[in-house]
Design a protein around this motif. Structure first.
Motif, PDB file in Angstrom:
ATOM      1  N   LYS A   8      30.463  45.639  43.837  1.00 41.83           N
ATOM      2  CA  LYS A   8      31.328  44.458  43.613  1.00 41.83           C
ATOM      3  C   LYS A   8      30.637  43.405  42.772  1.00 41.83           C
ATOM      4  O   LYS A   8      31.280  42.677  42.021  1.00 41.83           O
ATOM      5  N   ALA A   9      29.308  43.311  42.886  1.00 40.59           N
ATOM      6  CA  ALA A   9      28.571  42.315  42.107  1.00 40.59           C
ATOM      7  C   ALA A   9      28.496  42.688  40.630  1.00 40.59           C
ATOM      8  O   ALA A   9      28.278  41.831  39.777  1.00 40.59           O
ATOM      9  N   ASP A  59      29.340  51.571  44.544  1.00 41.22           N
ATOM     10  CA  ASP A  59      29.237  50.598  45.619  1.00 41.22           C
ATOM     11  C   ASP A  59      28.566  51.218  46.849  1.00 41.22           C
ATOM     12  O   ASP A  59      28.985  52.287  47.314  1.00 41.22           O
ATOM     13  N   ARG A 118      30.988  44.665  38.705  1.00 40.87           N
ATOM     14  CA  ARG A 118      32.315  44.408  38.136  1.00 40.87           C
ATOM     15  C   ARG A 118      33.368  44.785  39.172  1.00 40.87           C
ATOM     16  O   ARG A 118      33.102  45.536  40.101  1.00 40.87           O
ATOM     17  N   LYS A 119      34.564  44.256  38.958  1.00 36.53           N
ATOM     18  CA  LYS A 119      35.649  44.503  39.911  1.00 36.53           C
ATOM     19  C   LYS A 119      36.648  45.473  39.301  1.00 36.53           C
ATOM     20  O   LYS A 119      37.006  45.360  38.141  1.00 36.53           O
TER      21      LYS A 119
END
Length: 605
Positions: free
Chosen positions: A402-403, A438, A405-406
């Motif tokens: 998540k850090a 992730d 890219r989404k």
């Protein structure tokens, strides 16, 4: 066969053994030690199983400061060499179960190679997925089918055989009656459809998202089944272009109102019509909604205001919607799941950008998950009556940290990883970069198939996600051969190193063999044959078109040679009789099918 003795560091978990240099053993092989264990208050003689996890050699009784080169060169043939092995204790079999010892093996106890029968008993399962054999023995290893419910991660560097293993796993799952959906970013799994007959009477379906790539049908996403921001992302609208996004949102909102009140299936065409009408002025917009006969006043003030103040935003929104329409993915209605699903469904994502791929994966995975929820909870709506195995190739594309890219698909895949077991949606995550997947998703995959990994960051990611992978095995990962894998978790009773068996199904993920691809002599032969047949060299367009085709089969029937060629969704059979080609689609004319067939058959003509 006795191979050594326990000499040091003996604990209930591991020990050090000295080995007979005349009887070499392999890393990861299995050994046994005669052992005495307390069971039910009484002493019991058992055979303690262990696995060699490290091999090394040392000079006997050498000082810490080893002799200089000049000294070694004089006495090298007289130095005594000690062969040592670090052995991980696995346990002992009692009543068909593997139990952990409470006592360490005795120093000086003889170490024997384990019998094949003992190893086979160690890994025997009731319903197995037979994916290969031990890397060190000719013993078949079958994974526990029930372990699939806890999800699987297949992790390996490029070229280590991860796609090969995934195809073998698919074969075994199909034999057990599984229903499989493969998320395929590059179309590597598409050849499975044409070779499925080799495995048995199974159905295979390819769903494509680009009309220019192979597939049995197009996957369509209902425009109103999603959020307008997601549509804007798929169209490539910059995140900061707020007015353009607002125009798309307004057109989407009006389309949704029409569907709700009139029950009409509307899509991109209606959204474009709304924006075009807005550019023509307020009167034209009022007339459009009067024709639709909607109940009450239709709120068009925001759109009228945007058309007055920023016509450029509406023009730009129309351009992006045209781009979205050209993709061919978005439609008034989504493709029904009943048309998509087969024994194995391959979702061919080749030919569209990453935003569209992300959107398609999110949409499809959510639909599958919700259909299984309805089935299990007996709710109304579309249902899938059997559990589904979801194979996600290149998972780092769809579920990155998540850090980093989404993505929209991350939410869908993460939900399957955390809740899918309850509803019968099981995940097989495949990646060559575990550090870019992730960690929450990888950690939910309790079974792992780990092949050769060289990158230190990826090794660290594997170590953090797996509680069962010992440090010694982690250090050995770069030394695995192509096709070898460490398997651990619920699918295997114990961590085991296997050699993946030969596959039956075809796939398109193999490396290009440059010596074959760049063969000048073969190309020259084809050109020469073409000149003889048609009195002129082959046009460049014919050679380019032929390069996109695949040969499905080549056979000789008496004096006749037949070459079956795949051209997208079409099939052509080129027949050579007396050296003259006839194409089943194009007749005797020189066509790309004939050129492709010549590449395969020129050596036998």
């Amino acid at each position: 066969m006795k191979i050594g003795y326990v000499v040091a560091a003996a604990t209930p978990f591991e020990y050090l053994a000295t080995l007979d240099p005349e009887r070499p053993v392999s890393l990861y092989d299995y050994v046994v030690v005669d052992h005495v264990e307390v069971e039910g208050g009484e002493l019991a003689n058992v055979r303690l199983l262990g696995q060699i996890i490290r091999l090394y050699r040392d000079p006997y009784s050498a000082k810490r400061d080893l002799p200089l080169y000049s000294v070694i060169s004089e006495v090298s043939n007289n130095i005594l060499e000690v062969h040592l092995a670090k052995v991980k204790v696995l346990g002992y079999l009692s009543g068909g179960e593997l139990r952990q010892p409470k006592q360490p093996p005795r120093i000086g106890a003889a170490v024997y190679l384990a019998d094949d029968e003992e190893i086979a008993e160690l890994f025997r399962v009731k319903s197995g997925l037979c994916v290969g054999r031990l890397a060190t023995r000719d013993v078949e290893i079958c994974l526990d089918l029930e372990g699939v419910k806890r999800h699987i991660a297949v992790i390996a560097a490029t070229g280590s055989g991860k796609t090969w293993f995934s195809v073998v796993l698919i074969e075994e799952l199909l034999k057990k009656g599984a229903k499989i959906v493969v998320i395929d970013p590059h179309g590597e799994y598409v050849p499975i459809r044409d070779s499925i007959y080799k495995l048995g009477p199974f159905s295979a379906r390819v769903v494509k998202v680009s009309k220019h790539h192979q597939g049995d049908l197009m996957y369509k996403i209902g425009v109103l089944d999603s959020e307008p921001d997601a549509l804007a992302n798929a169209a490539g609208v910059p995140p900061g272009a707020k007015k353009i996004r607002y125009a798309i949102y307004l057109a989407w909102a009006y389309a949704r109102r029409v569907r709700k009140e009139l029950g009409k299936a509307v899509g991109l065409a209606f959204m474009q019509k709304v924006l075009y009408t807005a550019l023509r002025g307020e009167a034209a917009l009022n007339k459009l909604f009067q024709q639709l006969k909607l109940s009450g006043d239709f709120p068009t003030e925001d759109l009228k205001m945007l058309a007055k103040r920023d016509r450029h935003a509406i023009f730009s929104a129309l351009t992006y919607l045209k781009k979205l329409k050209r993709l061919g993915v978005f439609a008034p209605r989504s493709t029904p799941l009943s048309k998509i699903l087969a024994d194995i469904t391959i979702v061919n994502l080749a030919g569209v950008n990453e935003e569209v791929q992300d959107y398609v994966v999110s949409h499809l995975v959510n639909r599958i998950f919700q259909a299984r929820v309805r089935q299990v909870r007996e709710l109304k709506g579309v249902k899938i009556p059997w559990p589904v195995v979801l194979v996600v190739e290149e998972a780092h594309r769809f579920a990155p940290p998540k850090a980093l890219r989404k993505t929209k698909s991350y939410e869908a895949i993460s939900r399957v990883a955390s809740e899918g077991r309850k509803f019968g949606v099981y995940l097989v995550v495949i990646t060559q970069r575990p550090s870019k997947v992730d960690p929450d998703v990888v950690s939910q995959c309790q079974s792992q198939v780990i092949m050769r990994i060289v990158n230190p960051k990826d090794q660290e990611a594997v170590r953090e996600s797996s509680e069962l992978l010992a440090q010694d095995m982690l250090e050995n990962l770069p030394g695995l051969d192509v096709g070898e894998a460490v398997v651990l978790g619920p699918v295997a009773k114990l961590p085991v190193v296997i050699k993946v068996r030969d596959r039956v199904l075809e796939y398109g993920g193999a490396d290009i063999e440059l010596s074959t691809a760049w063969r000048v002599d073969k190309t020259a032969d084809v050109v020469q044959m073409w000149r003889r047949l048609y009195k002129s060299p082959p046009p460049p367009s014919v050679a380019v078109a032929a390069a996109a085709m695949r040969v499905l089969a080549k056979r000789r029937v008496g004096d006749r040679v037949e070459v079956e060629v795949s051209d997208g969704d079409k099939r052509a059979v080129v027949t050579f009789e007396d050296g003259v080609p006839v194409c089943s689609l194009c007749g005797r004319a020189g066509c790309p099918h004939v050129y492709k067939a010549l590449e395969e058959a020129v050596e036998v003509l």
